[in-house]
Scaffold this active site. Structure first.
Site, PDB file in Angstrom:
ATOM      1  N   GLU A   1      -3.998  -4.729   6.112  1.00 43.82           N
ATOM      2  CA  GLU A   1      -4.691  -3.440   6.047  1.00 43.82           C
ATOM      3  C   GLU A   1      -6.137  -3.580   5.563  1.00 43.82           C
ATOM      4  O   GLU A   1      -6.526  -3.060   4.527  1.00 43.82           O
ATOM      5  CB  GLU A   1      -3.913  -2.481   5.143  1.00 43.82           C
ATOM      6  CG  GLU A   1      -2.563  -2.111   5.736  1.00 43.82           C
ATOM      7  CD  GLU A   1      -1.785  -1.111   4.919  1.00 43.82           C
ATOM      8  OE1 GLU A   1      -1.206  -0.190   5.511  1.00 43.82           O
ATOM      9  OE2 GLU A   1      -1.748  -1.246   3.682  1.00 43.82           O
TER      10      GLU A   1
ATOM     11  N   GLU B   1       5.805  -4.515   9.103  1.00 43.12           N
ATOM     12  CA  GLU B   1       6.475  -3.533   8.248  1.00 43.12           C
ATOM     13  C   GLU B   1       7.189  -2.536   9.148  1.00 43.12           C
ATOM     14  O   GLU B   1       6.622  -2.076  10.139  1.00 43.12           O
ATOM     15  CB  GLU B   1       5.483  -2.790   7.349  1.00 43.12           C
ATOM     16  CG  GLU B   1       4.767  -3.671   6.341  1.00 43.12           C
ATOM     17  CD  GLU B   1       3.733  -2.910   5.512  1.00 43.12           C
ATOM     18  OE1 GLU B   1       3.806  -1.659   5.475  1.00 43.12           O
ATOM     19  OE2 GLU B   1       2.859  -3.560   4.917  1.00 43.12           O
TER      20      GLU B   1
END
Length: 1011
Positions: A457, A520
């Site tokens: 991220e 994820e």
């Protein structure tokens, strides 16, 4: 040095502050200076003759709340520190009384207080910790190289020895080593002074979604070695094109010239081959060997060889190093990631390196315990989210067998992914590169590491493009991935987060030449993991879908004493630096912080299992599929049990299972199928020889096969129930039915408010049998805003319009009708109360069908608090829900009401469900109570808490299960249907359509038998 100092002092700001010491200058605010005097990163290898002195224990400590308040001369030998406080090393400041732990999901720890100004951290609240301690350096270390090893320092560390500068380091998740040979005085006590800061310029690259702590973690020590020593030992172990013969390349660097002797040692200790070559000081020596027919390393078969490297000068042994390695080959071919030629499935989890008591200090025992729980759960892969872990973790993954996605310590989420992203800034390529290079150089030797992850991220741009090129050039033996690259060229694996099922299927049908492995998915926050089966139905259907890593393995909350009670804290519990919107977003685990399993962990275990069973075509025949890729089932025993109406009536075992990897075989069992009633066959698999991780009696896989379905009874009295006279009367409270020792009272609004049998009241004070359309919102419910969007169902106003009672041959019949303007529906209730002690209930909703969501349709009643003994025939013994029930087998179960709750959900919410019930009963110690049954499978919960206690309302308020007092009643909820839990994410996703009850005509029939 003066030129370096000038550069640092002008690096990031005009007002340089030498808080870490005069030699560090403004390095803590300069992203171009991330280390000073730090020794080059090397692989994780073992030096046999290394002498160590632990730096663990109590240090003198001084704490300052900002750099301006930190002592300037902290490293001076003459400084008197006797009155300082003390602190444990390793240990986190916040867990030892210095500041508060802090949790922020998205954004830097100062979010809401100070503006981002890359790469200058705030001055205020930038806590500083200063450590001092004297250690006696052994006299025999004279003439040796002496090095300090600091396992992990958050967020940075400066080190002084005997008042002299030793070095400075950032990148808090990898060790820092400093050569202090010229600074120490062997045979004397030596002063070590360390300083850490809460934030530095590197903090802009460490914005991970986890609890933020400050301090020294991991192993910290001083070591001594010969001046002639092995500086680095890099081992690449792979297989030939037939995946049979092992090939090894060893690159080493030595500090002094000599002869390098390389030996390959088999798993049983046998020396297989040795080779020698001359090594020149400072040069990289490359040695290669081939070994025929090696045992291959996989997560299923983690076979390790040992590589020993000796540095000789003449006949004298100067240094010796060893590496444990495994022969395996990682490739991407035809859109699939292959291990040893097989397209494995990644049954993975994301794991933060956290301990509820130690924070970032995680013991070897805790690590082994985590791997034990993963193995029990059939997890075969772990992503080190979002930074390099303790070196011991990779050793254990090698030893016990886990596929590792090794992530670098790069996350700049707080800057976003667009133009402000740090990944797009050419001047920050250096920092991105350094952090990834250290990660690769450190973890290179581990066979368990099968994928490099460049970070998490942090956007995408020139920084990650350059990182990708460097890793591919340096280590072409592993794929490189990065979620932020999405489908761009600089990722070998498409590794999105929380990809929806239809998007997964679209990718599987595309011509993209990469596999999809979600970094994820299946967000496990609170009462979650509904719909997990559908993920794996799809993954098993399409080869290009190779699994993923669940977010995440364990809840993060530290254990904390508050108001005299121990609670598991989350955002907002301690300070206003926590995000006001994050609350318990740190708790997304399959396990609670103490490693207790949440109920959804069992669901993951089931769908991750490697052995599957289905019914065959002939009576008693079962079909067993071995989903392992590298081992057969000879090490397992099959045990089966035949259930008749939930009761075991026959069992047996099959010890010889001849089913190879990826094979399917039929097995005939001596099972009778001519018995009456519902017949279910439970098939379980156990390891014949329990391992160090899998305890004896732990079923690694199980399936329940339906041989004959149950016959559901009609919801009307049987002829035998017609005996006995019931009367109906109106009294001051409303309408009542009585007879044969039974008394049932309805209040003026038409709700049952009393049920007595032989004078024994069943209901709690003010208890009512009422319609119920609401549940205490789960975390996923709140993320989807159901608690606001569906608020009309919470306490709808029911206007009584009709109430009729009559005495019939079957008993007393009472009918009521209600208008519900807020729901645009009409509710009808019908009760038949007979002398056999049965209350037949029909709940009927009439409405104009609409494509509108409902949370549940059922009834709720408050029973006496002493009705603590539950028994049921349905799915259990673990909690289960309509979209999360495959791990809960149908059977007969007995539990206490306490055991049906889930105190390991840190934030109160809906809990305790049991589905596919044939019946459930709640009784007191003398056998008095109620039994519920229906004409179809139903859902029920029985809790010592009310819905109101578990429901926080329109927003979260930092409630905790530990702080809830039990209610003075048992709340029994009985449902025809209930909204699924969902798990796609916890910030907007709905449960899958198959688990979405709709607003339409509904009818629920059940009977309460009063005992």
């Amino acid at each position: 040095m003066m030129a370096l100092m000038a550069m640092m002092l002008t690096g990031c700001g005009n007002n340089g502050m030498l808080v870490m010491g005069p030699e560090t200058g403004d390095a803590w605010r300069n992203p171009q200076v991330n280390e000073i005097n730090r020794l080059p990163m090397h692989t994780n290898f073992r030096e046999t003759d290394q002498q160590r002195l632990s730096l663990h224990g109590q240090w003198q400590f001084e704490y300052a709340t900002s750099p301006e308040k930190a002592r300037k001369n902290y490293y001076k030998e003459a400084l008197d520190d006797k009155k300082w406080q003390t602190i444990e090393v390793p240990g986190m400041l916040e867990l030892q009384g210095y500041g508060d732990p802090m949790y922020v999901n998205i954004g830097y720890a100062w979010r809401g207080h100070y503006e981002n100004n890359p790469c200058i951290p705030p001055m205020e609240e930038n806590h500083v910790g200063t450590y001092r301690r004297r250690f006696a350096i052994p006299a025999e270390w004279a003439g040796k190289q002496v090095v300090v090893h600091i396992g992990s320092a958050t967020s940075n560390v400066a080190l002084y020895v005997n008042g002299q500068f030793a070095g400075y380091s950032e990148d808090s998740k990898l060790w820092a080593e400093f050569d202090i040979t010229e600074l120490v005085r062997p045979g004397e006590e030596n002063l070590f002074a360390m300083r850490v800061m809460r934030w530095n310029d590197g903090t802009y690259f460490e914005d991970q979604d986890f609890f933020r702590f400050t301090g020294i973690a991991r192993e910290t020590y001083v070591f001594a070695r010969n001046e002639a020593h092995i500086e680095d030992m890099q081992v690449w172990s792979t297989l030939d094109d037939r995946y049979t013969d092992g090939r090894m390349t060893v690159r080493s660097v030595v500090s002094r010239s000599g002869m390098a002797e390389l030996t390959l040692i088999a798993p049983d200790g046998q020396e297989l081959q040795t080779m020698c070559e001359a090594a020149e000081a400072g040069d990289t020596l490359r040695m290669e060997l081939t070994e025929k027919a090696v045992s291959r390393w996989t997560a299923e078969t983690p076979t390790l060889y040992t590589v020993r490297l000796r540095l000789l000068q003449g006949e004298e042994l100067m240094d010796e190093a060893t590496v444990r390695t495994g022969f395996r080959r990682i490739e991407i071919k035809d859109g699939l990631m292959l291990v040893n030629g097989q397209p494995i499935l990644i049954k993975g989890v994301d794991r933060h390196e956290l301990d509820p008591l130690g924070g970032y200090v995680v013991s070897r025992e805790r690590m082994i315990g985590d791997i034990r729980e993963m193995k029990k759960m059939n997890v075969n892969a772990v992503r080190t989210s979002h930074y390099p872990n303790d070196p011991t973790w990779y050793d254990l993954c090698d030893e016990y067998g886990l596929y590792v996605t090794a992530e670098a310590n790069v996350e700049s989420h707080g800057m976003g992914y667009d133009e402000a992203s740090l990944a797009k800034r050419p001047e920050l390529v250096k920092t991105h590169l350094e952090r990834n290079q250290r990660n690769v150089l450190c973890q290179l030797n581990h066979p368990s590491v099968i994928v490099w992850s460049m970070g998490n991220e942090a956007g995408n741009g020139i920084c990650f493009e350059d990182v990708y090129k460097w890793i591919k050039a340096y280590d072409g033996s592993r794929p490189v991935q990065y979620e932020g690259a999405q489908k761009d060229w600089n990722t070998d694996i498409f590794c999105p987060m929380y990809h929806r099922l239809h998007d997964m299927e679209a990718f599987a049908q595309s011509d993209d030449p990469r596999p999809l492995i979600q970094c994820e998915y299946a967000h496990a926050m609170g009462n979650s993991e509904g719909g997990f089966r559908e993920y794996w139905d799809l993954i098993r259907k399409y080869p290009k879908l190779q699994g993923g890593h669940i977010w995440d393995f364990v809840d993060q909350s530290p254990l904390w004493e508050k108001d005299g009670k121990l609670i598991r804290i989350y955002a907002g519990d301690l300070n206003d630096y926590d995000s006001p919107d994050d609350y318990n977003f740190c708790n997304n685990g399959l396990l609670a912080p103490d490693r207790t399993w949440h109920p959804h962990a069992y669901e993951v275990m089931h769908h991750y299992q490697n052995i599957w069973t289905a019914a065959g075509k002939k009576p008693g025949e079962i079909v067993v599929r071995n989903e392992h890729f590298f081992k057969d089932l000879s090490g397992y025993e099959l045990r089966w049990t035949l259930l008749q109406d939930g009761k075991p009536v026959r069992s047996g075992a099959v010890s010889e299972l001849r089913v190879g990897p990826q094979e399917t075989r039929s097995i005939q069992l001596p099972v009778r199928t001519d018995l009456p009633g519902e017949l279910l066959l439970n098939v379980e698999f156990f390891e014949k020889q329990p391992s160090a991780l899998i305890p004896e009696g732990w079923a690694v896989a199980r399936n329940q096969l339906v041989l004959r379905e149950t016959e559901w009874p009609e919801m009307k009295p049987k002829a035998s129930m017609l005996n006995g006279k019931m009367t109906c009367e109106w009294n001051s409270k409303g309408c009542a039915a009585k007879g044969n020792g039974l008394f049932v009272q309805l209040d003026a609004d038409g709700w049952i408010c009393s049920i007595r049998k032989d004078g024994q009241e069943m209901l709690a004070e003010d208890g009512r049998l009422m319609p119920n359309f609401w549940r205490a919102p789960t975390d996923n419910d709140m993320g989807a805003n159901f608690h606001k969007q569906l608020i009309a169902w919470k306490q709808p106003k029911l206007e009584l319009e009709v109430i009729k009672a009559e005495q019939t041959d079957e008993g007393v019949e009472i009918r009521t009708e209600y208008a519900t303007d807020s729901l645009e529906a009409r509710l009808k209730m019908h009760y038949l109360i007979n002398a056999e002690g049965c209350i037949f209930v029909t709940e009927q909703m009439e409405t104009e069908p609409k494509d509108e969501l409902m949370i549940r349709f059922g009834m709720k009643i408050q029973l006496r608090s002493d009705m603590q003994h539950a028994a049921y025939y349905g799915r259990g013994p673990i909690e289960n829900y309509p979209d999360r029930k495959d791990a809960a087998l149908i059977g007969l179960y007995e539990q206490t009401v306490d055991e049906m709750a889930q105190p390991d959900y840190i934030r109160p919410q809906e809990m305790g469900g049991r589905t596919d019930l044939r019946w459930m009963q709640l009784i007191d110690g003398e056998g008095h109570g109620l039994r519920i049954r229906s004409d179809r499978p139903f859902i029920a919960t029985a809790l010592n808490y009310t819905t109101e206690q578990l429901d926080e309302g329109e927003k979260k308020h930092n409630t905790h299960m530990e702080l809830l007092e039990k209610a003075d009643c048992v709340t029994l909820q009985i449902d025809l249907e209930q909204l699924g839990l969902g798990c796609i994410d916890s910030w907007g996703a709905w449960p899958l359509k198959a688990y979405q009850p709709k607003k339409e005509n509904k009818c629920f029939r059940f009977v309460m038998e009063v005992k």
